[in-house]
Design an enzyme around this catalytic site. Structure first.
Site, mmCIF file in Angstrom:
data_model
loop_
_atom_site.group_PDB
_atom_site.id
_atom_site.type_symbol
_atom_site.label_atom_id
_atom_site.label_comp_id
_atom_site.label_asym_id
_atom_site.label_seq_id
_atom_site.Cartn_x
_atom_site.Cartn_y
_atom_site.Cartn_z
ATOM 1 C CE LYS A 33 8.593 -0.869 -0.241
ATOM 2 N NZ LYS A 33 9.938 -0.486 -0.721
ATOM 3 C CE1 TYR A 250 -1.223 -33.306 6.313
ATOM 4 C CE2 TYR A 250 -1.211 -31.047 7.152
ATOM 5 C CZ TYR A 250 -1.855 -32.092 6.486
ATOM 6 O OH TYR A 250 -3.113 -31.907 5.994
HETATM 7 C C1 LIG Z 1 10.598 0.159 0.385
HETATM 8 C C2 LIG Z 1 11.510 1.295 0.220
HETATM 9 C C3 LIG Z 1 11.872 2.087 1.322
HETATM 10 C C4 LIG Z 1 11.512 1.741 2.740
HETATM 11 O O1 LIG Z 1 12.449 0.796 3.213
HETATM 12 P P1 LIG Z 1 12.437 0.258 4.729
HETATM 13 O O2 LIG Z 1 13.652 -0.576 4.801
HETATM 14 O O3 LIG Z 1 11.186 -0.556 4.856
HETATM 15 O O4 LIG Z 1 12.433 1.448 5.606
HETATM 16 C C5 LIG Z 1 12.653 3.200 1.084
HETATM 17 N N1 LIG Z 1 13.061 3.524 -0.159
HETATM 18 C C6 LIG Z 1 12.739 2.788 -1.239
HETATM 19 C C7 LIG Z 1 13.236 3.186 -2.581
HETATM 20 C C8 LIG Z 1 11.968 1.649 -1.083
HETATM 21 O O5 LIG Z 1 11.664 0.892 -2.155
#
Ligand SMILES: *Cc1c(COP(=O)(O)O)cnc(C)c1O
Length: 352
Positions: A33, A250
């Protein structure tokens, strides 16, 4: 050309996948994702295609991008669908939707499926973000199982605190999950990265590896069994010597204490480097650990140089192998996930 580069080591991605799958046992989803946590979902999917049991993305459009780029492995939609019409695409592309609430369940059951669908039925075992409460879970399961529209049901839940020291919450969630699933057949999936590392009892039929797949230790400890996939690097493009008691950048937030050689590196908050990273945030100049001085600008930042071996042309690693992204995240009051997702304007270089 501006020298900011994100090296993506695909060999390490493959090694991390295999390491995590071996540790977890069973099957492993590679979570892609958010453009593979900023690493590039299509490139990462192709690099893992011959290894991965399946992929996971947040929503339909992310899955369709992978399908149209030739990815044929199973793809789970972790958030399920947002409107009923999306089930037609889920059907057409052979995706595996999460069903996390009554609306997603009812619209799925109304859809005329060409092919029975594999559903990932989500339980809210205590995080209280999404999923059926344990006491409603069996009836949702039964409605799906008896519909004739569903080929399989994978029982899934997600942890709120798997990466925290306090263990009670995760153990309570596992117990709630097992009680809510009692007597319901089928595969199960509980563990994200942190849970598969720290909770053997959360290793079920399917793991879901995100952060650790990209080589980042969710416990901030530089676990040597996984290796960072991304290395964000730039170069010093200007150098100067400042006298003692001179401000930098800055807000004049930093004053030199002594005569100081400083370099300007081509990376700023418009590239996704966190502006909140203050003086002292680590960087590596030609492999030597150094630090940022003054505020991060939109397109550049200032680093401390050691001696005349460091200057224009020196490599500056923002994070990767010498500087852990977890250190930068801590300095900026955030987490590695957010920094990875924010990287932009860098040239992405994929290394096999
Ligand atoms: C993003 C996500 C994961 C992966 O989580 P990590 O902590 O990056 O390993 C697993 N399960 C779900 C439902 C997620 O949304």
């Amino acid at each position: 050309m501006r020298p900011l580069r994100a090296d993506i080591r695909l060999d390490r991605l493959r090694e991390n996948y295999q390491t995590l799958k071996r540790l977890h046992g069973g099957k492993m989803l590679a979570v892609l994702k958010a453009d593979a946590y900023g690493h590039g979902a299509v490139r990462c999917a192709h690099a893992l295609a011959d290894l991965a049991d399946g992929f996971a993305v947040a929503f339909l459009e992310e899955a369709v991008e992978l399908r149209t780029q030739g990815i044929t492995q199973p793809i789970v939609l972790l958030e399920g669908v947002f409107d009923a019409a999306e089930y037609a695409a889920v059907d057409e592309y052979g995706l595996w939707p999460v069903v996390a609430d009554q609306w997603q369940l009812e619209t799925l059951l109304k859809h005329e499926w060409k092919t029975p669908v594999k559903v990932w039925l989500k339980m809210d075992s205590g995080m209280h973000r999404a999923g059926f409460f344990p006491h409603n879970y069996a009836s949702a399961y039964t409605a799906l199982a008896q519909s004739g529209k569903v080929s399989d049901i994978v029982k899934i839940s997600h942890f709120a605190c798997a990466d925290e020291e306090e263990r009670g919450m995760t153990e309570m969630q596992i117990e709630a999950f097992d009680m809510g699933c009692a007597g319901l057949a089928g595969e199960e999936s509980l563990a994200n990265s942190a849970a598969m590392l720290a909770y053997p009892q959360a290793r079920r039929d399917w793991g879901r590896a995100g952060l650790a797949l990209y080589g980042i230790d969710p416990f901030l400890e530089n676990d040597p069994s996984i290796k960072p996939v991304m290395r964000l690097v730039s170069r010093v493009f200007a150098e100067r010597v400042l006298q003692p008691h001179e401000p930098i950048g800055y807000g004049a937030s930093f004053y030199t204490k002594r005569s100081t050689r400083v370099g300007l590196a081509a990376c700023g908050y418009a590239d996704g480097y966190p502006r909140r990273a203050a003086t002292g945030t680590p960087v590596a100049v030609n492999g030597r650990r150094s630090r940022i001085l003054g505020r991060v600008s939109m397109d550049m930042l200032t680093v401390e140089l050691a001696d005349t071996h460091e200057g224009v042309g020196s490599e500056v690693e923002l994070w990767g192998d010498t500087v852990s992204i977890n250190e930068v995240a801590a300095a900026a009051g955030t987490i590695a996930y957010e920094l990875l997702c924010n990287v932009k304007r860098a040239k992405f270089v994929y290394i096999q």
